[in-house]
Design a protein around this motif. Structure first.
Motif, PDB file in Angstrom:
ATOM      1  N   ARG A 281      80.958  68.827  38.345  1.00  0.00           N
ATOM      2  CA  ARG A 281      81.123  68.148  37.057  1.00  0.00           C
ATOM      3  C   ARG A 281      80.543  66.737  37.103  1.00  0.00           C
ATOM      4  O   ARG A 281      79.947  66.266  36.126  1.00  0.00           O
ATOM      5  CB  ARG A 281      82.607  68.096  36.687  1.00  0.00           C
ATOM      6  CG  ARG A 281      83.205  69.459  36.334  1.00  0.00           C
ATOM      7  CD  ARG A 281      84.687  69.338  36.052  1.00  0.00           C
ATOM      8  NE  ARG A 281      85.274  70.631  35.707  1.00  0.00           N
ATOM      9  CZ  ARG A 281      86.582  70.829  35.508  1.00  0.00           C
ATOM     10  NH1 ARG A 281      87.416  69.797  35.615  1.00  0.00           N
ATOM     11  NH2 ARG A 281      87.031  72.018  35.200  1.00  0.00           N
TER      12      ARG A 281
ATOM     13  N   GLN B 270      77.188  64.968  35.052  1.00  0.00           N
ATOM     14  CA  GLN B 270      77.232  63.707  34.306  1.00  0.00           C
ATOM     15  C   GLN B 270      76.275  62.652  34.851  1.00  0.00           C
ATOM     16  O   GLN B 270      76.153  61.577  34.255  1.00  0.00           O
ATOM     17  CB  GLN B 270      78.655  63.137  34.318  1.00  0.00           C
ATOM     18  CG  GLN B 270      79.657  63.965  33.537  1.00  0.00           C
ATOM     19  CD  GLN B 270      81.065  63.388  33.636  1.00  0.00           C
ATOM     20  OE1 GLN B 270      81.658  63.361  34.706  1.00  0.00           O
ATOM     21  NE2 GLN B 270      81.577  62.929  32.515  1.00  0.00           N
TER      22      GLN B 270
ATOM     23  N   GLU C  26      83.968  52.865  31.508  1.00  0.00           N
ATOM     24  CA  GLU C  26      84.696  52.919  30.246  1.00  0.00           C
ATOM     25  C   GLU C  26      84.087  53.934  29.275  1.00  0.00           C
ATOM     26  O   GLU C  26      84.817  54.544  28.496  1.00  0.00           O
ATOM     27  CB  GLU C  26      84.706  51.536  29.595  1.00  0.00           C
ATOM     28  CG  GLU C  26      85.464  50.479  30.412  1.00  0.00           C
ATOM     29  CD  GLU C  26      85.387  49.107  29.776  1.00  0.00           C
ATOM     30  OE1 GLU C  26      84.691  48.996  28.731  1.00  0.00           O
ATOM     31  OE2 GLU C  26      85.999  48.166  30.311  1.00  0.00           O
ATOM     32  N   GLU C  27      82.783  54.128  29.339  1.00  0.00           N
ATOM     33  CA  GLU C  27      82.131  54.996  28.365  1.00  0.00           C
ATOM     34  C   GLU C  27      82.155  56.475  28.767  1.00  0.00           C
ATOM     35  O   GLU C  27      82.269  57.340  27.903  1.00  0.00           O
ATOM     36  CB  GLU C  27      80.678  54.552  28.168  1.00  0.00           C
ATOM     37  CG  GLU C  27      80.531  53.198  27.498  1.00  0.00           C
ATOM     38  CD  GLU C  27      79.089  52.869  27.203  1.00  0.00           C
ATOM     39  OE1 GLU C  27      78.217  53.711  27.509  1.00  0.00           O
ATOM     40  OE2 GLU C  27      78.831  51.755  26.682  1.00  0.00           O
ATOM     41  N   LEU C  28      82.050  56.764  30.060  1.00  0.00           N
ATOM     42  CA  LEU C  28      81.947  58.148  30.500  1.00  0.00           C
ATOM     43  C   LEU C  28      83.322  58.772  30.646  1.00  0.00           C
ATOM     44  O   LEU C  28      84.321  58.096  30.920  1.00  0.00           O
ATOM     45  CB  LEU C  28      81.192  58.224  31.834  1.00  0.00           C
ATOM     46  CG  LEU C  28      79.735  57.753  31.797  1.00  0.00           C
ATOM     47  CD1 LEU C  28      79.129  57.828  33.189  1.00  0.00           C
ATOM     48  CD2 LEU C  28      78.925  58.591  30.822  1.00  0.00           C
ATOM     49  N   GLU C  29      83.366  60.085  30.467  1.00  0.00           N
ATOM     50  CA  GLU C  29      84.604  60.838  30.637  1.00  0.00           C
ATOM     51  C   GLU C  29      84.817  61.171  32.108  1.00  0.00           C
ATOM     52  O   GLU C  29      83.962  60.932  32.957  1.00  0.00           O
ATOM     53  CB  GLU C  29      84.556  62.116  29.792  1.00  0.00           C
ATOM     54  CG  GLU C  29      84.417  61.871  28.297  1.00  0.00           C
ATOM     55  CD  GLU C  29      84.368  63.160  27.522  1.00  0.00           C
ATOM     56  OE1 GLU C  29      84.328  64.242  28.175  1.00  0.00           O
ATOM     57  OE2 GLU C  29      84.361  63.103  26.278  1.00  0.00           O
ATOM     58  N   ALA C  30      85.989  61.741  32.396  1.00  0.00           N
ATOM     59  CA  ALA C  30      86.303  62.167  33.760  1.00  0.00           C
ATOM     60  C   ALA C  30      85.405  63.355  34.136  1.00  0.00           C
ATOM     61  O   ALA C  30      85.041  64.165  33.277  1.00  0.00           O
ATOM     62  CB  ALA C  30      87.769  62.549  33.869  1.00  0.00           C
TER      63      ALA C  30
ATOM     64  N   GLY D 111      83.973  58.833  34.880  1.00  0.00           N
ATOM     65  CA  GLY D 111      84.665  57.616  34.486  1.00  0.00           C
ATOM     66  C   GLY D 111      85.721  57.184  35.496  1.00  0.00           C
ATOM     67  O   GLY D 111      85.838  55.996  35.835  1.00  0.00           O
ATOM     68  N   GLU D 112      86.483  58.160  36.017  1.00  0.00           N
ATOM     69  CA  GLU D 112      87.514  57.837  37.000  1.00  0.00           C
ATOM     70  C   GLU D 112      86.904  57.329  38.303  1.00  0.00           C
ATOM     71  O   GLU D 112      87.389  56.349  38.890  1.00  0.00           O
ATOM     72  CB  GLU D 112      88.372  59.074  37.265  1.00  0.00           C
ATOM     73  CG  GLU D 112      89.147  59.551  36.040  1.00  0.00           C
ATOM     74  CD  GLU D 112      89.920  60.817  36.322  1.00  0.00           C
ATOM     75  OE1 GLU D 112      89.758  61.359  37.453  1.00  0.00           O
ATOM     76  OE2 GLU D 112      90.674  61.281  35.447  1.00  0.00           O
TER      77      GLU D 112
ATOM     78  N   LYS E 252      85.464  53.877  37.891  1.00  0.00           N
ATOM     79  CA  LYS E 252      86.522  52.870  37.807  1.00  0.00           C
ATOM     80  C   LYS E 252      86.995  52.464  39.203  1.00  0.00           C
ATOM     81  O   LYS E 252      87.278  51.288  39.466  1.00  0.00           O
ATOM     82  CB  LYS E 252      87.696  53.401  36.988  1.00  0.00           C
ATOM     83  CG  LYS E 252      88.770  52.362  36.708  1.00  0.00           C
ATOM     84  CD  LYS E 252      89.868  52.927  35.833  1.00  0.00           C
ATOM     85  CE  LYS E 252      90.877  51.826  35.500  1.00  0.00           C
ATOM     86  NZ  LYS E 252      91.449  51.185  36.689  1.00  0.00           N
TER      87      LYS E 252
END
Length: 305
Positions: free
Chosen positions: A129, A133, A160-164, A167-168, A171
């Motif tokens: 996944r 991305q 902040e913009e990308l999903e898990a 994003g995680e 971060k």
């Protein structure tokens, strides 16, 4: 009256001291869990806190914590160890009762391997996944860099913009750089959690650009196109090899189903078969052949792109 007053004062001070002691313990537990990367301090985490601390003392426990962090689950090493031990014991008991006592240790080994494979499967799914991305991640970093933002700021904005899971993971990289880690160290930890060739290329591009400068925007643009092409290629290969993957898992299922069918047709046949040395040797050889067949089929269906 003086004795009563002193007694009341002592009780008040005792209650206040007990409250302060409990609050200090709660703050210490929350700090330890936050530094250890655990999700929270709920009842489930508190129930396994002692076992989790014991597991983390060993090298394999720390490696297990790293694997669990890479899977993205909320399980702690103590919880996973307790769950794996329960599954192994349950598989041993069920196989010994349903099939024969000889199959209990074999079922326990298979259950342990299944628990380990579950972690690898979750890690592989999360890595795939994340790889899917990567083109969007490279595009966001290229746009942020072209706008004049620093790499640390670009990584925080992408988180902040990308999903898990991107994003995680970003971060975590941004938090590591915020506390003083270098760009190379923070991205190296990301590479250890989610190893892949595409991520290595992206990290190498970012590290080299942060060291020596250069046209990082143009490099990220070209990398975005390459990652899109690799993404489509991996998807086509996975579609074409899906039948081989199903065959690999169907082979051991057929073997276990044959044992259950044999015991259903002739009750007690498995106990009689495993009651002698020759029968046990034949069963072990058959299981070894199934394992070899499963491994060979999986190796043939694994194509690295």
């Amino acid at each position: 009256m003086l004795v009563i007053a002193v007694s009341l004062l002592a009780l008040v001070l005792g209650v206040w001291g007990l409250h302060a002691w409990r609050g200090g313990r709660a703050d210490r537990r929350a700090l330890v869990e936050r530094l250890a990367g655990e999700p929270g301090s709920g009842p489930r985490q508190a129930a396994f806190a002692g076992l989790d601390r014991r597991v983390r003392r060993y090298a394999w426990g720390r490696r297990l914590a790293g694997r669990l962090a890479a899977t993205g689950t909320n399980l702690t090493p103590g919880q996973f160890t307790a769950a794996a031990a329960g599954v192994i014991a349950g598989a041993w008991l069920v196989a010994a009762v349903v099939l024969a006592p000889f199959f209990g240790p074999i079922a326990a080994l298979i259950a342990g391997w299944t628990a380990y494979s579950f972690l690898e499967w979750r890690r592989r799914i999360r890595t795939e996944r994340f790889i899917a991305q990567l083109p969007e991640l490279a595009r966001v970093l290229a746009n942020a860099t072209q706008a004049g933002l620093a790499l640390r700021t670009a990584v925080s904005m992408a988180a902040e913009e990308l999903e898990a899971p991107a994003g995680e993971e970003l971060k975590k990289v941004a938090d590591a750089m915020a506390v003083g880690h270098s760009v190379e160290d923070a991205l190296g930890e990301l590479q250890q959690r989610l190893p892949s060739r595409e991520l290595i290329v992206l990290i190498s591009t970012l590290v080299l650009s942060s060291r020596a400068g250069g046209s990082v925007v143009e490099s990220l643009r070209n990398l975005t196109v390459t990652l899109e092409e690799r993404k489509e290629t991996r998807r086509e290969i996975r579609t074409q090899m899906s039948q081989v993957t199903v065959t690999a898992y169907a082979v051991p299922v057929i073997g276990i189903g044959s044992l259950l069918l044999l015991d259903k047709i002739m009750p007690g046949s498995l106990s009689a078969m495993t009651g002698s040395g020759i029968g046990r040797i034949c069963v072990l050889i058959s299981l070894a052949l199934y394992v070899v067949g499963f491994t060979l089929i999986r190796r043939m269906s694994r194509i690295d792109v």
